[in-house]
Design an enzyme around this catalytic site. Structure first.
Site, PDB file in Angstrom:
ATOM      1  N   HIS A 103       0.676  -4.750   2.285  1.00 22.70           N
ATOM      2  CA  HIS A 103      -0.705  -4.787   2.467  1.00 22.70           C
ATOM      3  C   HIS A 103      -1.651  -5.899   1.947  1.00 22.70           C
ATOM      4  O   HIS A 103      -2.431  -6.419   2.721  1.00 22.70           O
ATOM      5  CB  HIS A 103      -1.340  -3.442   1.670  1.00 22.70           C
ATOM      6  CG  HIS A 103      -2.647  -3.133   1.967  1.00 22.70           C
ATOM      7  ND1 HIS A 103      -3.228  -2.786   3.175  1.00 22.70           N
ATOM      8  CD2 HIS A 103      -3.702  -2.991   1.094  1.00 22.70           C
ATOM      9  CE1 HIS A 103      -4.362  -2.557   3.027  1.00 22.70           C
ATOM     10  NE2 HIS A 103      -4.891  -2.732   1.858  1.00 22.70           N
ATOM     11  N   HIS A 115       0.924  -1.347   0.092  1.00 26.15           N
ATOM     12  CA  HIS A 115       0.001   0.215  -0.095  1.00 26.15           C
ATOM     13  C   HIS A 115       0.816   1.451   0.163  1.00 26.15           C
ATOM     14  O   HIS A 115       1.973   1.347   0.780  1.00 26.15           O
ATOM     15  CB  HIS A 115      -0.763   0.097   1.170  1.00 26.15           C
ATOM     16  CG  HIS A 115      -2.104   0.946   0.908  1.00 26.15           C
ATOM     17  ND1 HIS A 115      -2.099   2.410   1.106  1.00 26.15           N
ATOM     18  CD2 HIS A 115      -3.316   0.567   0.823  1.00 26.15           C
ATOM     19  CE1 HIS A 115      -3.143   2.939   0.788  1.00 26.15           C
ATOM     20  NE2 HIS A 115      -3.947   1.858   0.680  1.00 26.15           N
TER      21      HIS A 115
END
Length: 547
Positions: free
Chosen positions: A354, A243
């Site tokens: 992520h 992310h």
């Protein structure tokens, strides 16, 4: 390197509990699947800590579905394929985008209170989406709201037995190799056998592989590792999504999980600037801040290296006064608690691990190659994400494929009632005398794995770093789990298994695509690598399957 079972046990001496459906994991996929099965028999739902300990709880941005007046499943389909960088399973994506809207409306009917505007659901836009199609709840507490509504329904349903602090150790298989239950460590530390003709793994992701991650501590890849040990095929493990915008904060909060600053903040107009105050994303991609996640994450990493600054900044100071706090209350409070006022100063951010696009290989009904074993949610690889997940498709995947599993699991149970082999052979005894007798410092080795993966198998990868990681993981694989392992040591063993799968796949794929970037092979090579890499326990090398 990979034992069939993590622990020694004598099946004939285990306490046994029967169910029709056994589900491991209580994120959106596990909870929703349980609710879809509640009228079909006895459902046992296991979670290794508490219900709220899952990635679902931390999902801020929302859930994608083509329900807007200008949107369509076709547009959602096109966006998903573009983000997936040539490796999406088109049949699975069609299932997702066409069945998704109905599942989201079902979620709302179950009590999930999505934010609304004057004309219906309030929709926002995130990176790589061509339309505003992201539903959200309480601003940026979507996952928490979904968990709340589903958990309440599960706890109120007498046909569902919810057992917290029950660690699923392994999938049990009978003489034919069919899954027929799970070996589970109860809160008192004792092993028990939970038996069922349908086993569903909805155990989430692998974020704890990395030093910097948005995932909670439970995300140790347990489901992927135990399915692999049971003979299930695992696919696309090289594709890890980082992310772009986890909050950067020095001090005692260093480590995991990192506080996530949702992609929806960029979707509402926030800009990325480097340590010199320069906006940089237009120089990397035509969609700038709304480019696919892998591109944004690598751009941020590049700017950090170029400027020598430990982070970049997400600038939302151009929002109207009070708008940030109203739209993103969770992020706003989280920033203020860390001494940052996002309405008046840019937010320091940096990439963090992520999501894993790969996982347990399934068909569009959640079936694995092991009869009786199903998977859904982040633990599964349905093929919808390809090489890079489109933002906010993950929660939707848990709903759509959880419902599809429920649709065929009833038939599986009925068929198994007519067959004699429903449980493992009661004479089975598992003993591995080669296991070390002494316990490891599991936390120290855990951190070593995280550092190894972050430095060698992270956002940028190359041959020498991958080779070093393979060698070190091979050494660790000989040590874990020791005889009579603790829960932490079993989690470490799962991490080592999954780390090896990620690293071996990354070493094998000699190109760059989606969430996998090789600095020594930076080009996209469709002629040779438009294919999936599949591993199984009895293979030493990956099998290549055309995309």
């Amino acid at each position: 390197m990979f034992p069939r079972y993590l622990v020694d046990f004598d099946y004939s001496k285990l306490e046994r509990y029967d169910a029709d459906y056994l589900i491991a994991g209580t994120g959106i996929a596990g909870l929703y699947t349980a609710l879809k099965l509640r009228d079909s028999g006895r459902v046992v739902l296991l979670t290794k800590k508490q219900v709220e300990d899952s990635n679902t709880e931390f999902a801020q941005g929302g859930i994608a579905a083509a329900i807007g007046p200008k949107d369509s499943p076709h547009l959602h389909f096109v966006d998903t394929l573009e983000a997936g960088d040539g490796l999406c399973d088109q049949e699975a994506v069609k299932v997702l985008v066409n069945e998704g809207p109905e599942c989201v409306l079902d979620l709302a009917a179950m009590g999930t209170k999505f934010d609304r505007g004057e004309d219906g659901f309030a929709l926002t836009r995130e990176g790589a989406h061509s339309q505003r199609r992201i539903l959200h709840a309480r601003g940026d507490a979507t996952g928490e709201e979904i968990r709340r509504s589903l958990q309440r329904r599960v706890e109120d349903d007498p046909s569902i037995v919810l057992l917290e602090d029950h660690f699923t150790v392994d999938v049990l298989t009978g003489a034919s190799g069919r899954a027929c239950g799970c070996l589970v460590q109860a809160p008192d530390g004792r092993l028990r056998a939970f038996l069922a003709p349908v086993v569903v793994l909805a155990t989430g992701g692998v974020g704890q592989l990395y030093r910097n991650s948005t995932n909670p501590e439970v995300a140790t890849g347990d489901g992927i590792a135990m399915a692999f040990r049971a003979g299930a095929e695992v696919r696309d493990m090289e594709f890890i999504q980082f992310h772009p915008t986890a909050l950067y904060h020095e001090g005692p909060e260093e480590g995991t999980p990192k506080f996530l600053v949702s992609e929806a903040v960029r979707g509402e107009g926030a800009l990325l600037i480097n340590g010199r105050g320069e906006r940089f994303m237009p120089g990397y991609h035509e969609r700038a801040e709304l480019a696919p996640r892998d591109i944004v994450a690598r751009a941020i990493d590049s700017e950090m290296r170029r400027t020598g600054h430990p982070c970049v900044y997400l600038d939302a100071t151009g929002f109207p006064k009070g708008a940030f706090a109203a739209r993103f209350p969770t992020i706003y409070r989280g920033c203020l608690e860390r001494g940052i006022d996002p309405e008046n100063e840019p937010i320091p951010v940096a990439p963090a691990a992520h999501y894993v696009m790969g996982g347990i290989k399934t068909d569009i009904d959640g079936r694995t190659n092991v009869p009786g074993l199903f998977a859904c949610g982040e633990a599964a690889c349905t093929g919808i994400h390809g090489a890079n997940r489109l933002a906010s498709n993950s929660l939707l995947e848990g709903l759509v494929f959880g419902r599809r599993i429920a649709g065929i699991a009833r038939q599986v149970v009925e068929e198994q009632l007519q067959r004699p082999e429903r449980v493992p052979d009661p004479s089975i005894t598992v003993a591995c005398p080669a296991r070390p007798a002494t316990h490891l410092d599991a936390r120290q080795e855990w951190r070593r794995v995280q550092d190894l993966m972050w430095d060698g198998v992270g956002i940028n990868r190359e041959a020498s770093g991958l080779a070093r990681a393979i060698d070190e993981l091979g050494r660790l694989g000989q040590l874990v789990p020791p005889r009579d392992p603790s829960r932490e040591e079993m989690e470490l063993a799962n991490l080592v298994t999954v780390a090896w799968l990620v690293t071996k796949a990354a070493q094998t794929r000699q190109e760059s695509r989606g969430g996998h970037f090789r600095t020594d092979f930076p080009e996209h090579r469709d002629d040779e690598w438009s294919r999936h890499l599949i591993f199984s326990r009895n293979q030493t090398e990956a099998r290549k399957e055309p995309a």
